[in-house]
Design a protein around this motif. Structure first.
Motif, PDB file in Angstrom:
ATOM      1  N   VAL A  24      29.620  30.637  41.036  1.00 59.95           N
ATOM      2  CA  VAL A  24      30.990  30.959  41.423  1.00 59.95           C
ATOM      3  C   VAL A  24      31.565  31.987  40.458  1.00 59.95           C
ATOM      4  O   VAL A  24      31.458  31.836  39.247  1.00 59.95           O
ATOM      5  CB  VAL A  24      31.870  29.690  41.417  1.00 59.95           C
ATOM      6  N   SER A  25      32.171  33.039  41.007  1.00 61.87           N
ATOM      7  CA  SER A  25      32.833  34.063  40.202  1.00 61.87           C
ATOM      8  C   SER A  25      34.307  34.111  40.566  1.00 61.87           C
ATOM      9  O   SER A  25      34.667  34.000  41.734  1.00 61.87           O
ATOM     10  CB  SER A  25      32.232  35.442  40.471  1.00 61.87           C
ATOM     11  N   LYS A  26      35.142  34.296  39.562  1.00 58.76           N
ATOM     12  CA  LYS A  26      36.571  34.452  39.807  1.00 58.76           C
ATOM     13  C   LYS A  26      36.836  35.858  40.336  1.00 58.76           C
ATOM     14  O   LYS A  26      36.250  36.823  39.850  1.00 58.76           O
ATOM     15  CB  LYS A  26      37.360  34.250  38.519  1.00 58.76           C
ATOM     16  N   VAL A  27      37.715  35.948  41.309  1.00 60.51           N
ATOM     17  CA  VAL A  27      38.175  37.237  41.796  1.00 60.51           C
ATOM     18  C   VAL A  27      39.567  37.428  41.214  1.00 60.51           C
ATOM     19  O   VAL A  27      40.499  36.693  41.551  1.00 60.51           O
ATOM     20  CB  VAL A  27      38.217  37.291  43.338  1.00 60.51           C
ATOM     21  N   TRP A  28      39.692  38.389  40.309  1.00 62.10           N
ATOM     22  CA  TRP A  28      40.949  38.625  39.612  1.00 62.10           C
ATOM     23  C   TRP A  28      41.844  39.504  40.461  1.00 62.10           C
ATOM     24  O   TRP A  28      41.379  40.443  41.104  1.00 62.10           O
ATOM     25  CB  TRP A  28      40.684  39.288  38.265  1.00 62.10           C
ATOM     26  N   ALA A  29      43.138  39.205  40.462  1.00 59.07           N
ATOM     27  CA  ALA A  29      44.113  39.986  41.218  1.00 59.07           C
ATOM     28  C   ALA A  29      45.230  40.420  40.271  1.00 59.07           C
ATOM     29  O   ALA A  29      45.624  39.675  39.374  1.00 59.07           O
ATOM     30  CB  ALA A  29      44.685  39.157  42.359  1.00 59.07           C
ATOM     31  N   TRP A  30      45.721  41.644  40.496  1.00 55.31           N
ATOM     32  CA  TRP A  30      46.774  42.166  39.642  1.00 55.31           C
ATOM     33  C   TRP A  30      48.104  41.514  40.000  1.00 55.31           C
ATOM     34  O   TRP A  30      48.381  41.239  41.158  1.00 55.31           O
ATOM     35  CB  TRP A  30      46.890  43.685  39.790  1.00 55.31           C
ATOM     36  N   GLY A  31      48.915  41.252  39.013  1.00 53.44           N
ATOM     37  CA  GLY A  31      50.246  40.715  39.223  1.00 53.44           C
ATOM     38  C   GLY A  31      50.332  39.243  38.883  1.00 53.44           C
ATOM     39  O   GLY A  31      49.333  38.538  38.774  1.00 53.44           O
ATOM     40  N   ASP A  32      51.557  38.795  38.711  1.00 54.02           N
ATOM     41  CA  ASP A  32      51.805  37.396  38.407  1.00 54.02           C
ATOM     42  C   ASP A  32      51.826  36.628  39.719  1.00 54.02           C
ATOM     43  O   ASP A  32      52.597  36.944  40.615  1.00 54.02           O
ATOM     44  CB  ASP A  32      53.141  37.258  37.672  1.00 54.02           C
ATOM     45  N   GLY A  33      50.980  35.658  39.848  1.00 58.48           N
ATOM     46  CA  GLY A  33      50.920  34.863  41.069  1.00 58.48           C
ATOM     47  C   GLY A  33      50.290  33.519  40.784  1.00 58.48           C
ATOM     48  O   GLY A  33      49.857  33.235  39.671  1.00 58.48           O
ATOM     49  N   ASP A  34      50.244  32.699  41.808  1.00 58.66           N
ATOM     50  CA  ASP A  34      49.608  31.394  41.666  1.00 58.66           C
ATOM     51  C   ASP A  34      48.093  31.557  41.730  1.00 58.66           C
ATOM     52  O   ASP A  34      47.587  32.316  42.553  1.00 58.66           O
ATOM     53  CB  ASP A  34      50.062  30.450  42.777  1.00 58.66           C
ATOM     54  N   ASP A  35      47.396  30.842  40.861  1.00 60.34           N
ATOM     55  CA  ASP A  35      45.935  30.885  40.864  1.00 60.34           C
ATOM     56  C   ASP A  35      45.394  30.168  42.090  1.00 60.34           C
ATOM     57  O   ASP A  35      45.930  29.149  42.522  1.00 60.34           O
ATOM     58  CB  ASP A  35      45.371  30.207  39.615  1.00 60.34           C
ATOM     59  N   ALA A  36      44.315  30.722  42.641  1.00 57.90           N
ATOM     60  CA  ALA A  36      43.611  30.061  43.741  1.00 57.90           C
ATOM     61  C   ALA A  36      42.946  28.802  43.192  1.00 57.90           C
ATOM     62  O   ALA A  36      42.554  28.750  42.027  1.00 57.90           O
ATOM     63  CB  ALA A  36      42.566  30.991  44.335  1.00 57.90           C
ATOM     64  N   ARG A  37      42.816  27.819  44.043  1.00 58.49           N
ATOM     65  CA  ARG A  37      42.161  26.576  43.617  1.00 58.49           C
ATOM     66  C   ARG A  37      40.653  26.783  43.563  1.00 58.49           C
ATOM     67  O   ARG A  37      40.076  27.407  44.436  1.00 58.49           O
ATOM     68  CB  ARG A  37      42.507  25.466  44.586  1.00 58.49           C
ATOM     69  N   GLU A  38      40.063  26.224  42.517  1.00 55.08           N
ATOM     70  CA  GLU A  38      38.620  26.353  42.343  1.00 55.08           C
ATOM     71  C   GLU A  38      37.897  25.528  43.405  1.00 55.08           C
ATOM     72  O   GLU A  38      38.267  24.389  43.682  1.00 55.08           O
ATOM     73  CB  GLU A  38      38.217  25.872  40.948  1.00 55.08           C
ATOM     74  N   PRO A  39      36.872  26.102  44.045  1.00 53.75           N
ATOM     75  CA  PRO A  39      36.154  25.360  45.088  1.00 53.75           C
ATOM     76  C   PRO A  39      35.360  24.197  44.518  1.00 53.75           C
ATOM     77  O   PRO A  39      34.941  24.222  43.358  1.00 53.75           O
ATOM     78  CB  PRO A  39      35.218  26.404  45.694  1.00 53.75           C
ATOM     79  N   VAL A  40      35.172  23.188  45.335  1.00 55.60           N
ATOM     80  CA  VAL A  40      34.353  22.042  44.950  1.00 55.60           C
ATOM     81  C   VAL A  40      32.898  22.436  45.161  1.00 55.60           C
ATOM     82  O   VAL A  40      32.521  22.895  46.235  1.00 55.60           O
ATOM     83  CB  VAL A  40      34.704  20.810  45.811  1.00 55.60           C
ATOM     84  N   MET A  41      32.082  22.260  44.142  1.00 57.49           N
ATOM     85  CA  MET A  41      30.666  22.627  44.250  1.00 57.49           C
ATOM     86  C   MET A  41      29.822  21.360  44.227  1.00 57.49           C
ATOM     87  O   MET A  41      30.115  20.414  43.497  1.00 57.49           O
ATOM     88  CB  MET A  41      30.262  23.532  43.090  1.00 57.49           C
ATOM     89  N   ARG A  42      28.788  21.357  45.033  1.00 59.05           N
ATOM     90  CA  ARG A  42      27.857  20.228  45.063  1.00 59.05           C
ATOM     91  C   ARG A  42      26.437  20.761  44.933  1.00 59.05           C
ATOM     92  O   ARG A  42      26.169  21.906  45.267  1.00 59.05           O
ATOM     93  CB  ARG A  42      27.986  19.477  46.388  1.00 59.05           C
ATOM     94  N   ASN A  43      25.548  19.904  44.487  1.00 57.81           N
ATOM     95  CA  ASN A  43      24.142  20.289  44.391  1.00 57.81           C
ATOM     96  C   ASN A  43      23.499  20.124  45.768  1.00 57.81           C
ATOM     97  O   ASN A  43      23.018  19.057  46.116  1.00 57.81           O
ATOM     98  CB  ASN A  43      23.415  19.416  43.365  1.00 57.81           C
ATOM     99  N   SER A  44      23.529  21.187  46.520  1.00 56.45           N
ATOM    100  CA  SER A  44      22.923  21.158  47.844  1.00 56.45           C
ATOM    101  C   SER A  44      22.596  22.587  48.255  1.00 56.45           C
ATOM    102  O   SER A  44      22.924  23.537  47.558  1.00 56.45           O
ATOM    103  CB  SER A  44      23.872  20.522  48.867  1.00 56.45           C
TER     104      SER A  44
END
Length: 103
Positions: free
Chosen positions: A64-84
């Motif tokens: 998983v890589s973060k996609v950075w966005a310019w400006g002050d805003g709410d952070d996206a929620r981190e996805p749930v990862m599973r071993n599959s």
């Protein structure tokens, strides 16, 4: 959107302003700066509330890589990862929203 600058003298902040959203890997390629420099700059900009996490991308290896966005805003929620084999599994509330609002 105009063509992004491709100069080694361009800053990470300026490049992110131009492209709007990008991963650290993309910013490394666009600016020509070392990985450590780009990562440290992103951390500093984040702590100064000049950028936020606009989303997440999952690569072919399931990282998983973060996609950075310019400006002050709410952070996206981190996805749930599973071993599959299916690496990206949405959060239950996001999945429910997709079911209610099919595209």
């Amino acid at each position: 959107m105009s063509e992004p600058l491709k100069s080694p003298n361009v800053t990470v902040a300026r490049m992110l302003q131009e492209v709007g959203r990008a991963t650290s890997t993309v910013l490394i390629k666009l600016t020509g700066r070392p990985q450590k420099s780009v990562i440290n700059t992103l951390k500093n900009l984040y702590h100064q509330s000049k950028i936020h996490i606009g989303g997440y991308e999952v690569n072919k290896r399931g990282q998983v890589s973060k996609v950075w966005a310019w400006g002050d805003g709410d952070d996206a929620r981190e996805p749930v990862m599973r071993n599959s084999k299916v690496a990206f599994i949405p959060r239950p509330d996001e999945a429910a929203a997709w079911l209610r609002n099919p595209v």
